[in-house]
Design an enzyme around this catalytic site. Sequence first.
Site, PDB file in Angstrom:
ATOM      1  N   THR A  34     -83.189 -95.175  61.063  1.00  6.99           N
ATOM      2  CA  THR A  34     -84.651 -95.141  61.156  1.00  6.99           C
ATOM      3  C   THR A  34     -85.130 -93.906  60.404  1.00  6.99           C
ATOM      4  OG1 THR A  34     -84.473 -96.151  63.338  1.00  6.99           O
ATOM      5  CG2 THR A  34     -86.612 -95.233  62.731  1.00  6.99           C
ATOM      6  N   LEU A  49     -77.146 -93.433  59.479  1.00  4.44           N
ATOM      7  CA  LEU A  49     -77.096 -91.973  59.591  1.00  4.44           C
ATOM      8  C   LEU A  49     -78.248 -91.460  60.457  1.00  4.44           C
ATOM      9  CD1 LEU A  49     -76.213 -91.569  55.826  1.00  4.44           C
ATOM     10  CD2 LEU A  49     -74.714 -90.947  57.747  1.00  4.44           C
ATOM     11  N   LYS A 105     -90.076-101.053  62.651  1.00  2.71           N
ATOM     12  CA  LYS A 105     -89.215-100.305  63.572  1.00  2.71           C
ATOM     13  C   LYS A 105     -89.972 -99.168  64.256  1.00  2.71           C
ATOM     14  CE  LYS A 105     -85.497 -98.511  65.442  1.00  2.71           C
ATOM     15  NZ  LYS A 105     -85.042 -99.080  66.719  1.00  2.71           N
TER      16      LYS A 105
HETATM   17  P1  NAD Z   1     -75.466 -90.741  65.846  1.00  3.87           P
HETATM   18  O1  NAD Z   1     -75.940 -89.345  65.697  1.00  3.87           O
HETATM   19  O2  NAD Z   1     -74.685 -91.139  67.030  1.00  3.87           O
HETATM   20  O3  NAD Z   1     -74.611 -91.159  64.559  1.00  3.87           O
HETATM   21  C1  NAD Z   1     -74.825 -90.685  63.274  1.00  3.87           C
HETATM   22  C2  NAD Z   1     -73.484 -90.483  62.600  1.00  3.87           C
HETATM   23  O4  NAD Z   1     -73.686 -90.039  61.265  1.00  3.87           O
HETATM   24  C3  NAD Z   1     -72.605 -89.425  63.280  1.00  3.87           C
HETATM   25  O5  NAD Z   1     -71.325 -89.959  63.568  1.00  3.87           O
HETATM   26  C4  NAD Z   1     -72.527 -88.298  62.247  1.00  3.87           C
HETATM   27  O6  NAD Z   1     -71.285 -87.613  62.270  1.00  3.87           O
HETATM   28  C5  NAD Z   1     -72.700 -89.077  60.964  1.00  3.87           C
HETATM   29  N1  NAD Z   1     -73.151 -88.262  59.842  1.00  3.87           N
HETATM   30  C6  NAD Z   1     -74.056 -87.249  59.837  1.00  3.87           C
HETATM   31  N2  NAD Z   1     -74.211 -86.765  58.598  1.00  3.87           N
HETATM   32  C7  NAD Z   1     -73.392 -87.484  57.791  1.00  3.87           C
HETATM   33  C8  NAD Z   1     -73.110 -87.464  56.394  1.00  3.87           C
HETATM   34  N3  NAD Z   1     -73.727 -86.605  55.577  1.00  3.87           N
HETATM   35  N4  NAD Z   1     -72.203 -88.349  55.918  1.00  3.87           N
HETATM   36  C9  NAD Z   1     -71.575 -89.222  56.741  1.00  3.87           C
HETATM   37  N5  NAD Z   1     -71.797 -89.290  58.066  1.00  3.87           N
HETATM   38  C10 NAD Z   1     -72.697 -88.434  58.584  1.00  3.87           C
HETATM   39  O7  NAD Z   1     -76.772 -91.654  65.688  1.00  3.87           O
HETATM   40  P2  NAD Z   1     -76.964 -93.179  66.148  1.00  3.87           P
HETATM   41  O8  NAD Z   1     -77.450 -93.188  67.552  1.00  3.87           O
HETATM   42  O9  NAD Z   1     -75.791 -93.974  65.747  1.00  3.87           O
HETATM   43  O10 NAD Z   1     -78.231 -93.564  65.236  1.00  3.87           O
HETATM   44  C11 NAD Z   1     -78.143 -93.717  63.818  1.00  3.87           C
HETATM   45  C12 NAD Z   1     -79.497 -94.137  63.284  1.00  3.87           C
HETATM   46  O11 NAD Z   1     -79.897 -95.368  63.888  1.00  3.87           O
HETATM   47  C13 NAD Z   1     -80.638 -93.151  63.570  1.00  3.87           C
HETATM   48  O12 NAD Z   1     -81.520 -93.130  62.489  1.00  3.87           O
HETATM   49  C14 NAD Z   1     -81.294 -93.724  64.806  1.00  3.87           C
HETATM   50  O13 NAD Z   1     -82.656 -93.357  64.892  1.00  3.87           O
HETATM   51  C15 NAD Z   1     -81.117 -95.209  64.590  1.00  3.87           C
HETATM   52  N6  NAD Z   1     -81.027 -96.035  65.797  1.00  3.87           N
HETATM   53  C16 NAD Z   1     -80.340 -95.626  66.904  1.00  3.87           C
HETATM   54  C17 NAD Z   1     -80.272 -96.442  68.015  1.00  3.87           C
HETATM   55  C18 NAD Z   1     -79.543 -96.035  69.273  1.00  3.87           C
HETATM   56  O14 NAD Z   1     -79.771 -96.662  70.323  1.00  3.87           O
HETATM   57  N7  NAD Z   1     -78.664 -95.042  69.254  1.00  3.87           N
HETATM   58  C19 NAD Z   1     -80.893 -97.695  68.001  1.00  3.87           C
HETATM   59  C20 NAD Z   1     -81.550 -98.114  66.843  1.00  3.87           C
HETATM   60  C21 NAD Z   1     -81.605 -97.277  65.750  1.00  3.87           C
END
Ligand code: NAD
Length: 297
Positions: free
Chosen positions: A95, A64, A170
């Site tokens: 994260t 999330l 991280k």
């Molecule tokens: P994102 O915003 O693309 O995805 C998050 C998802 O969570 C969305 O689809 C959103 O609709 C959903 N969501 C929000 N609230 C919700 C709820 N209450 N219940 C269910 N679903 C819900 O983010 P991301 O890029 O996939 O990143 C997710 C996590 O991983 C973050 O904490 C980010 O820091 C970490 N991260 C991201 C990357 C990257 O390259 N994008 C890499 C490593 C770690």
Amino acid sequence: PNSNVAFIGLGQMGTRMVNNLIKHGKQPRVYDVVPSAVSSIKGAIPCSSAEEAVDGANIIITMLPNGQIVKDTVIGQKGILKKIGKNSLLLDSSTTGPQVARELYQAAKESSVRFLDAPVSGGVVGAQAGTLCFMVGGDEGDCKEVEPVLLHMGAKVLFCGDSGAGQITKLCNNLILGVTMIGTAEAMNLGVKLGLDPKLLSDVVNISTGRSWSSDTYNPVPGVMENVPSAKNYDGGFSVELIAKDLGLAGDAALSISAPVPLAAMSHQLFRTMITYGLGKKDFSVIYKFLEGKAVD
Ligand code: NAD
């Protein structure tokens, strides 16, 4: 052993991670607040709430946006913790920082659920290829137990220590990531404005001492690499909002022990400034365009 996996949060990372679970023969129960994110995954069991997703699952993974949303999902009013079967494993790959991880570890323990913080590195490229690195904090035996499932989505599972240690690892990694991305974009912009070809400059950097993931895997200059956000108008990828969140968390952690993190602070403020310019949802490599001074759609 038999494992029924539930996966909550199907964004940039979650969707790709779930698809790799499916490729390895799993049929995860999936949920996201955005219905189209749920229905677009083929081969999973679509669920219409987080509670429904965890029903019957013994491994639950959350991916999330931030710690507040993870806390609401797990221990909020409709929190899933009450619905998770005893002795199940709950993993948070978002994260969130060490504080949220430790809070959830405690709450889970009180409900006889095992909790691991298991954030990842590798970005959307690594999520797509199934080569993520999982940084795990909690009880080592739990980490060992779940490792085979994590290896469906990643290439490495590193046990970092007690609850929160995965998150600390991280944050340190992302501190370097934020700083190197800005440094790479700054140097590339300088070189290009002084007349260099960005591909040639990148080729040289990538066999020289300036090389980093930001230059050789995720280059911020459009046209240098294919299949990275800079090749797609900076859409998809790792948003400016998320790297700003991580640098803020690194700053909080540093403040708690009075460690100086001058470049983390400066990078944090730069990315936050970009959010005020409407770039929050763009991939963080858009820092290149920001420094170049040209508008992005
Ligand atoms: P994102 O915003 O693309 O995805 C998050 C998802 O969570 C969305 O689809 C959103 O609709 C959903 N969501 C929000 N609230 C919700 C709820 N209450 N219940 C269910 N679903 C819900 O983010 P991301 O890029 O996939 O990143 C997710 C996590 O991983 C973050 O904490 C980010 O820091 C970490 N991260 C991201 C990357 C990257 O390259 N994008 C890499 C490593 C770690």
